[in-house]
Scaffold this active site. Structure first.
Site, PDB file in Angstrom:
ATOM      1  N   THR A 187      36.110  39.388   8.901  1.00 34.34           N
ATOM      2  CA  THR A 187      35.215  40.541   9.044  1.00 34.34           C
ATOM      3  C   THR A 187      34.855  40.674  10.527  1.00 34.34           C
ATOM      4  O   THR A 187      34.945  39.693  11.281  1.00 34.34           O
ATOM      5  CB  THR A 187      33.914  40.312   8.248  1.00 34.34           C
ATOM      6  OG1 THR A 187      33.296  39.136   8.775  1.00 34.34           O
ATOM      7  CG2 THR A 187      34.180  40.116   6.780  1.00 34.34           C
ATOM      8  N   GLU A 332      36.019  42.558   2.374  1.00 33.10           N
ATOM      9  CA  GLU A 332      35.781  41.714   1.197  1.00 33.10           C
ATOM     10  C   GLU A 332      36.281  42.330  -0.099  1.00 33.10           C
ATOM     11  O   GLU A 332      36.309  41.666  -1.133  1.00 33.10           O
ATOM     12  CB  GLU A 332      34.270  41.439   1.055  1.00 33.10           C
ATOM     13  CG  GLU A 332      33.694  40.498   2.100  1.00 33.10           C
ATOM     14  CD  GLU A 332      33.214  41.213   3.360  1.00 33.10           C
ATOM     15  OE1 GLU A 332      33.692  42.328   3.628  1.00 33.10           O
ATOM     16  OE2 GLU A 332      32.359  40.660   4.068  1.00 33.10           O
ATOM     17  N   LYS A 441      12.565  52.845   6.676  1.00 36.44           N
ATOM     18  CA  LYS A 441      11.500  52.901   5.666  1.00 36.44           C
ATOM     19  C   LYS A 441      10.295  53.620   6.260  1.00 36.44           C
ATOM     20  O   LYS A 441       9.641  53.111   7.147  1.00 36.44           O
ATOM     21  CB  LYS A 441      11.113  51.493   5.226  1.00 36.44           C
ATOM     22  CG  LYS A 441      12.127  50.903   4.281  1.00 36.44           C
ATOM     23  CD  LYS A 441      11.545  49.786   3.435  1.00 36.44           C
ATOM     24  CE  LYS A 441      12.618  49.280   2.479  1.00 36.44           C
ATOM     25  NZ  LYS A 441      12.902  47.880   2.605  1.00 36.44           N
ATOM     26  N   TRP A 446      12.439  55.442   1.490  1.00 38.65           N
ATOM     27  CA  TRP A 446      13.647  55.259   2.283  1.00 38.65           C
ATOM     28  C   TRP A 446      14.221  56.586   2.760  1.00 38.65           C
ATOM     29  O   TRP A 446      14.254  57.558   2.027  1.00 38.65           O
ATOM     30  CB  TRP A 446      14.721  54.535   1.461  1.00 38.65           C
ATOM     31  CG  TRP A 446      14.441  53.079   1.269  1.00 38.65           C
ATOM     32  CD1 TRP A 446      13.364  52.387   1.730  1.00 38.65           C
ATOM     33  CD2 TRP A 446      15.252  52.142   0.562  1.00 38.65           C
ATOM     34  NE1 TRP A 446      13.457  51.076   1.358  1.00 38.65           N
ATOM     35  CE2 TRP A 446      14.593  50.888   0.644  1.00 38.65           C
ATOM     36  CE3 TRP A 446      16.459  52.224  -0.119  1.00 38.65           C
ATOM     37  CZ2 TRP A 446      15.107  49.738   0.065  1.00 38.65           C
ATOM     38  CZ3 TRP A 446      16.985  51.077  -0.697  1.00 38.65           C
ATOM     39  CH2 TRP A 446      16.316  49.847  -0.607  1.00 38.65           C
TER      40      TRP A 446
HETATM   41  P1  AMP Z   1      34.850  46.453   7.135  1.00 38.95           P
HETATM   42  O1  AMP Z   1      34.789  45.196   6.363  1.00 38.95           O
HETATM   43  O2  AMP Z   1      34.969  46.256   8.608  1.00 38.95           O
HETATM   44  O3  AMP Z   1      35.920  47.346   6.602  1.00 38.95           O
HETATM   45  O4  AMP Z   1      33.451  47.211   6.955  1.00 38.95           O
HETATM   46  C1  AMP Z   1      32.952  47.508   5.682  1.00 38.95           C
HETATM   47  C2  AMP Z   1      31.719  48.378   5.808  1.00 38.95           C
HETATM   48  O5  AMP Z   1      32.046  49.639   6.381  1.00 38.95           O
HETATM   49  C3  AMP Z   1      31.089  48.730   4.477  1.00 38.95           C
HETATM   50  O6  AMP Z   1      30.274  47.700   3.976  1.00 38.95           O
HETATM   51  C4  AMP Z   1      30.304  49.981   4.829  1.00 38.95           C
HETATM   52  O7  AMP Z   1      29.061  49.681   5.431  1.00 38.95           O
HETATM   53  C5  AMP Z   1      31.185  50.644   5.855  1.00 38.95           C
HETATM   54  N1  AMP Z   1      31.999  51.681   5.212  1.00 38.95           N
HETATM   55  C6  AMP Z   1      33.264  51.604   4.789  1.00 38.95           C
HETATM   56  N2  AMP Z   1      33.664  52.775   4.277  1.00 38.95           N
HETATM   57  C7  AMP Z   1      32.626  53.614   4.358  1.00 38.95           C
HETATM   58  C8  AMP Z   1      32.406  54.974   3.981  1.00 38.95           C
HETATM   59  N3  AMP Z   1      33.352  55.719   3.454  1.00 38.95           N
HETATM   60  N4  AMP Z   1      31.186  55.494   4.222  1.00 38.95           N
HETATM   61  C9  AMP Z   1      30.186  54.771   4.777  1.00 38.95           C
HETATM   62  N5  AMP Z   1      30.340  53.493   5.162  1.00 38.95           N
HETATM   63  C10 AMP Z   1      31.549  52.921   4.955  1.00 38.95           C
END
Ligand code: AMP
Length: 543
Positions: A187, A332, A441, A446
């Site tokens: 990540t 994940e 908040k 929210w």
């Molecule tokens: P990553 O593991 O780097 O792919 O990041 C995952 C995170 O990206 C998720 O937990 C979200 O917070 C954000 N994310 C992924 N897709 C979207 C989406 N379509 N809209 C908003 N946030 C997203």
């Protein structure tokens, strides 16, 4: 009583074997790092993946060993996906956009024995190599003609094409437990150290089936697929696996991710389906508008990784005839968790109503279950209003991070806590409102920063927007809007704020607007709100 069906383990090598046998002549086209294009077929890619597996065996790589890649989307990277995982080792894709300290941490944590890298990354590798003692050899993914005369790397740099040329293409892919590790992806770690997600052959194959479904990628042997999303970021959302599974022609853009290079490739190769993050599509849209261009074949696009504003969906649909599907996922979750495709009863809604639904992150794909819960862990209703922590589970969702934490601890409730906050509507459409740490908040209620950002970029003068919470004496926190103005445009704070009238509840409207030249981003292109909160620490709201 057990079923009486063949127990054939699901393996990644099965994908390339299938494509080589049944889609032998279907092409894989690459824009090369060295310049020009490379073109071959699934049959040829399979042969070279087997040559690579032989080379890895000769280099002493065993089942379970980690082999790193620092590379663009190219045919050689594709061969590494299959050669490494297929022979039983773990393909560890490394994101070159991370900070060098994070890269060193990741390579050492994974204990990579070999690292394959593209020419672009030679200067980076020269910095990393002295700090990565587990790496026995660095392999430059090019041919002899492009090998540098000298490098500062310890020991000899191996040449990818020489390694392959020394091997024959006879290799029998081993059969092993489908739960064996196949690939590893860390990540991006904006707050903590990066964490390793270790996929298995089984999880990858199941994800690949799910990704191919009509309400997901909907890709077939009639499609030409171009993943803009990098193969170093969650396996390019599974496209390098789904394409051979379905016999799609695969077009790999190499380092050419600018709008002009992508457009050239879309037209030249007859691309029908593409996938990437919103920033890429904003850039492409601007380029298409400026040059007054149209697509000849491109029809479908997946956008994910960050929220997709309705303005982007509308522009691609109405101006360019391309349907965007909004998807949500994480490293994940392999990564696809939800995709937004309308249900039949929604097709009679007005275009704007449809775009509003399509800008949600969508419905759970088969293989992913999800729920939203409150602070006490109680499940919240699917009413499209209640916000809660988003939890997911399924056969391609992480169970534990690689060599981190107590085994079983991460998902001991049976669910993985995503760190996202979301609503789910009565039709099952999930909408991300925030990362839990980004939630604002105000007076105990929210406010969704993502919704405020999506609305702001709908204003013609706004190129990019971020909303963070800043302390407020009465409401504890109030939203601050930070924007980058589109080149050649001018706009005042009042104009932007009045743009929110009628679009959100009045108490959601940001209290102030700040103008910046650019916004900070993570290595995977997401807004880096931790940085913004630091930059605006102590910000005092007037009024
Ligand atoms: P990553 O593991 O780097 O792919 O990041 C995952 C995170 O990206 C998720 O937990 C979200 O917070 C954000 N994310 C992924 N897709 C979207 C989406 N379509 N809209 C908003 N946030 C997203």
């Amino acid at each position: 009583m057990l079923g009486l069906m063949m127990l054939e383990p699901l393996r990644i090598a099965g994908l390339i074997e299938h494509a080589a046998k049944w889609h032998a002549d279907t092409e894989i086209v690459t824009r090369l790092v060295e310049g020009g294009f490379h073109r071959y077929t699934y049959a040829a890619a399979h042969r070279r993946s087997k040559q690579l597996a032989n080379a890895l065996t000769e280099l002493g790589i065993n089942w379970g060993d980690r082999v790193g890649t620092l590379a663009w989307n190219t045919h050689r990277h594709f061969e590494l996906y299959y050669g490494i995982s297929g022979m039983g080792a773990v393909c560890h894709t490394i994101n070159p956009r991370l900070f060098p300290e994070q890269l060193v941490y990741i390579i050492n944590h994974a204990e990579d024995r070999l690292v394959f890298f593209d020419l672009t990354f030679l200067p980076l590798v020269e910095r990393l190599a002295p700090l990565c003692p587990t790496v026995e050899a660095w392999v430059l993914m090019t041919n002899r003609a492009h090998m540098p005369e000298a490098t500062t790397l310890p020991g000899e740099v191996r040449c990818y094409e020489d390694l392959l040329a020394a091997q024959n293409d006879e290799f029998v892919w081993p059969v092993f437990d489908e739960n064996m590790a196949s690939s590893l992806c860390y990540t991006s770690g904006t707050t903590d150290q990066p964490k390793g997600v270790l996929y298995s052959h089984r999880s990858t194959l199941l994800h690949s089936y799910a990704a191919s479904l009509p309400d997901c990628f909907n890709c077939s042997a009639r499609d030409v697929v171009l993943p803009v999303v990098p193969m170093f970021h969650v396996n390019a959302w599974g496209i390098p696996y789904a394409a051979p599974m379905n016999g799609c022609k695969l077009v790999l853009p190499g380092p050419g991710l600018d709008a002009a290079s992508l457009y050239e490739l879309y037209e030249q190769e007859g691309v029908t389906f593409t996938a990437g993050v919103p920033t890429i599509w904003f850039g492409l849209l601007q380029f298409m508008r400026e040059k007054k261009l149209r697509f000849s074949t491109l029809k479908n696009m997946i956008v994910g990784g960050a929220s997709c504003p309705p303005a982007l969906l509308k522009a691609f649909d109405e101006e360019l005839g391309v349907t965007i599907r909004h998807a949500w996922g994480m490293t994940e979750t392999s990564p696809l968790g939800t995709v937004c495709t309308l249900k039949s009863q929604q097709l009679s809604l007005s275009p704007d109503e449809q775009f509003a639904i399509q800008s949600k992150q969508g419905r759970a794909i088969f293989g992913v279950d999800m729920k939203i819960v409150d602070d006490e862990g109680q499940e919240l209703p699917h009413d499209g209003v209640a916000f809660g922590d988003l939890l997911v589970r399924g056969p391609f969702i992480v169970a534990d991070y690689y060599r981190a934490g107590e085994p079983g601890e991460l998902t001991k409730s049976g669910w993985f806590r995503t760190g996202d906050v979301a609503t789910i509507d009565p039709n099952g459409f999930m909408q991300i409102t925030d990362r839990s740490k980004d939630v604002i908040k105000s007076g105990g209620e929210w406010i969704s920063s993502i919704e405020l950002e999506n609305l702001a970029v709908g204003h013609p003068a706004v190129a990019e927007a971020a909303v963070i919470g800043v302390p407020h004496s009465k409401w504890s926190e109030r939203p601050l809007l930070i924007i980058v103005v589109r080149p050649g445009h001018e706009v005042t704070a009042e104009e932007i704020l009045s743009f929110y009238e009628g679009k959100v509840a009045s108490w959601w409207k940001p209290n102030a607007v700040e103008f910046v030249q650019q916004l900070p981003h993570t290595a995977t292109g997401k807004l880096l709100k931790t940085q913004l909160r630091k930059d605006f620490a102590g910000y005092v709201l007037g009024g």
